[in-house]
Design a protein around this motif. Structure first.
Motif, short mmCIF file in Angstrom:
data_model
loop_
_atom_site.label_atom_id
_atom_site.label_comp_id
_atom_site.label_asym_id
_atom_site.label_seq_id
_atom_site.Cartn_x
_atom_site.Cartn_y
_atom_site.Cartn_z
N CYS A 123 0.83 -1.21 0.00
CA CYS A 123 0.00 0.00 0.00
C CYS A 123 0.86 1.26 0.00
O CYS A 123 0.33 2.36 -0.20
CB CYS A 123 -0.99 0.02 1.16
SG CYS A 123 -0.30 0.49 2.76
N ARG A 130 -4.83 1.59 5.44
CA ARG A 130 -4.75 2.07 4.06
C ARG A 130 -4.96 0.91 3.09
O ARG A 130 -4.39 -0.16 3.27
CB ARG A 130 -3.38 2.71 3.81
CG ARG A 130 -3.05 3.86 4.75
CD ARG A 130 -4.08 4.98 4.66
NE ARG A 130 -3.79 6.08 5.54
CZ ARG A 130 -3.06 7.14 5.21
NH1 ARG A 130 -2.54 7.23 4.00
NH2 ARG A 130 -2.84 8.10 6.08
N PRO A 131 -5.76 1.10 2.06
CA PRO A 131 -6.02 0.01 1.11
C PRO A 131 -4.81 -0.31 0.26
O PRO A 131 -3.95 0.54 0.01
CB PRO A 131 -7.17 0.57 0.26
CG PRO A 131 -7.02 2.06 0.36
CD PRO A 131 -6.50 2.32 1.73
N SER A 132 -4.75 -1.54 -0.18
CA SER A 132 -3.69 -1.95 -1.10
C SER A 132 -3.87 -1.26 -2.44
O SER A 132 -4.96 -0.78 -2.78
CB SER A 132 -3.72 -3.46 -1.29
OG SER A 132 -4.88 -3.84 -2.01
N ALA A 135 -6.58 -2.88 -4.41
CA ALA A 135 -7.93 -2.46 -4.04
C ALA A 135 -8.26 -1.08 -4.62
O ALA A 135 -9.37 -0.84 -5.11
CB ALA A 135 -8.08 -2.44 -2.52
N ASP A 156 -4.50 -7.46 1.55
CA ASP A 156 -5.72 -7.23 0.77
C ASP A 156 -6.75 -6.37 1.50
O ASP A 156 -7.95 -6.49 1.26
CB ASP A 156 -6.34 -8.55 0.32
CG ASP A 156 -6.56 -9.54 1.46
OD1 ASP A 156 -6.64 -9.10 2.62
OD2 ASP A 156 -6.64 -10.75 1.18
N TYR A 157 -6.27 -5.51 2.39
CA TYR A 157 -7.19 -4.58 3.04
C TYR A 157 -7.75 -3.62 1.98
O TYR A 157 -7.01 -3.10 1.15
CB TYR A 157 -6.47 -3.79 4.13
CG TYR A 157 -7.36 -2.85 4.89
CD1 TYR A 157 -8.29 -3.33 5.80
CD2 TYR A 157 -7.29 -1.48 4.68
CE1 TYR A 157 -9.13 -2.47 6.49
CE2 TYR A 157 -8.12 -0.60 5.36
CZ TYR A 157 -9.04 -1.10 6.26
OH TYR A 157 -9.87 -0.25 6.94
N THR A 158 -9.05 -3.39 2.01
CA THR A 158 -9.69 -2.62 0.95
C THR A 158 -10.03 -1.18 1.32
O THR A 158 -10.29 -0.37 0.43
CB THR A 158 -11.01 -3.29 0.51
OG1 THR A 158 -11.96 -3.21 1.59
CG2 THR A 158 -10.78 -4.74 0.11
N GLY A 159 -10.05 -0.87 2.60
CA GLY A 159 -10.44 0.49 2.98
C GLY A 159 -11.85 0.84 2.55
O GLY A 159 -12.20 2.01 2.41
#
Length: 422
Positions: A123, A130-132, A135, A156-159
């Protein structure tokens, strides 16, 4: 299929249904996505760039302080401007892809922690929440598509900019794409309901959605309801995905993951995908364990590009390869290598000039600063390369740097815009 059954199948397949606060309005089937496909390959555990694209040989294999178990004189230089270590099937990868490959060495992740390293690599910042990049790309270009962002691991955090899709079992996709078939893989199988009944179900579902949506006034809940509705509309797109899946999948994990992503891209429902493979956290017996893991990546890239060629989309694919961080100079008492904050990334795709190496390191793998204009190494002053610099350049390359969504996740701790892609 009622909501309970859909959620059960979605849970089984890992299909995300909690999503996107960044888009609004009436849920509807999205137009097919036709931009480039972004594939992010994560080498889980922290890879050792001195074993491939930032080679550091030794003058004496008996030295207790040697960097690697190969000689400086054996470092290969037959891949144009890209030098590589004489191990791990590197000779099958770098000469083949040198004209397309950009190597960025001497990247300082600022951490030796796995969690923080994975986050900053994908990210661009150590800050949490914080989103990748994967994403963000999907959230800007196709937030309502059925499988805009597919993840097989990594960060893989999308926010809340897009839904997340995990597909551990391709057979489950058939059950979602063809919910009325008793045997989803057989077009001649018996059906649960007649076509007329399925139409009545669809009409009742749509009417119920409109009623429930009109009763809900909280924006986030309205968006979540619309996302579930859109996911159901995506069944037709999933049917197209099934048609593009190959009859035979590669044995290599990265290539197999890529085949699903490329099929989804061909169906117009995928923008980006995380591909992941492990085995890089080699605190003991580094060479024996690390080299096969590197070879898996090279095989995976070769095969995913082979499949992309067969599908006619090889010229539309970006491939970005990275890891948590690097590994320490030299070996520990167990012939392993521990965590080290300096790493490398590699990438290729449309508008990426290949046969290039940016950044460098010392003989003991310490980062050397670069001139912010020419990117040439400098002895004093200059800029220390970080994942933030790479991500700023990738955001610009992807055409999302000026979007409103991305503006909410500005890389404030990275001040310079480096001409990594020219």
């Amino acid at each position: 299929m009622d909501r309970r059954d859909f959620l059960k199948l979605a849970s089984t397949a890992g299909l995300g249904v909690a999503v996107g606060g960044q888009f609004s309005g009436q849920a509807k089937a999205a137009d097919p996505y036709s931009g480039p496909l972004w594939l992010f390959i994560h080498a889980s555990g922290g890879w050792d760039p001195t074993s491939f694209c930032d080679p550091k040989g030794t003058t004496n294999l008996d030295s207790p302080d040697r960097m690697n178990n190969y000689l400086q004189a054996d470092i290969r230089d037959d891949a144009g401007n890209i030098k590589y270590a004489p191990v791990a099937d590197n000779e099958t990868f770098f000469p083949k892809w040198r004209d397309k490959l950009l190597v960025v060495n001497g990247i300082d992740t600022g951490t030796n922690s796995h969690e923080a390293g994975v986050r900053t690599t994908w990210c661009g910042t150590l800050s949490e929440g914080r989103p990748s990049l994967a994403a963000l790309l999907a959230g800007v270009y196709a937030p309502t598509q059925a499988m805009a962002f597919i993840s097989n691991g990594g960060y893989d955090y999308t926010g809340n900019v897009v839904s997340l899709t995990r597909v551990p079992d391709t057979g489950t996709l058939g059950r979602i794409a063809y919910p009325n078939r008793i045997n989803p893989g057989d077009e001649n199988t018996r059906l649960f309901h007649t076509d007329a009944t399925m139409q009545r179900i669809a009409t009742a579902r749509d009417e119920r959605h409109q009623v429930k949506l009109s009763q809900q006034h909280l924006p986030r809940l309205r968006q979540s309801m619309s996302t579930l509705y859109t996911s159901r509309l995506g069944q037709n797109e999933l049917k197209q995905l099934i048609q593009y899946l190959p009859e035979d999948f590669y044995d290599n994990g990265i290539a197999r993951q890529a085949q699903v992503a490329i099929a989804a891209y061909k169906a117009g429902i995928c923008v980006s995908a995380n591909l992941s493979t492990g085995g890089f956290d080699t605190h003991g017996q580094h060479d024996q364990n690390h080299f096969p893991s590197l070879s898996r990546i090279w095989t995976g890239v070769n095969q995913l590009m082979e499949f992309a060629e067969e599908q006619g989309v090889a010229d539309k694919i970006y491939v970005v390869i990275g890891s948590d961080f690097g590994r320490t100079p030299g070996y520990n008492s167990g012939n392993g290598k521990d965590h080290w904050n300096i790493t490398s990334m590699m990438m290729m795709g449309p508008n990426i000039q290949g046969n290039r190496v940016i950044g460098s390191t010392t003989d003991r793998h310490a980062a050397i600063n670069v001139d912010p204009t020419t990117l040439a190494p400098v002895e004093s002053g200059g800029v220390r390369l970080t994942p933030g610099h790479v991500h700023k350049a990738l955001r610009k390359l992807g055409g999302i740097d000026t979007s409103e969504i991305v503006g909410e996740f500005a890389l404030l701790d990275t001040k310079e815009d480096l001409p990594i892609f020219g």
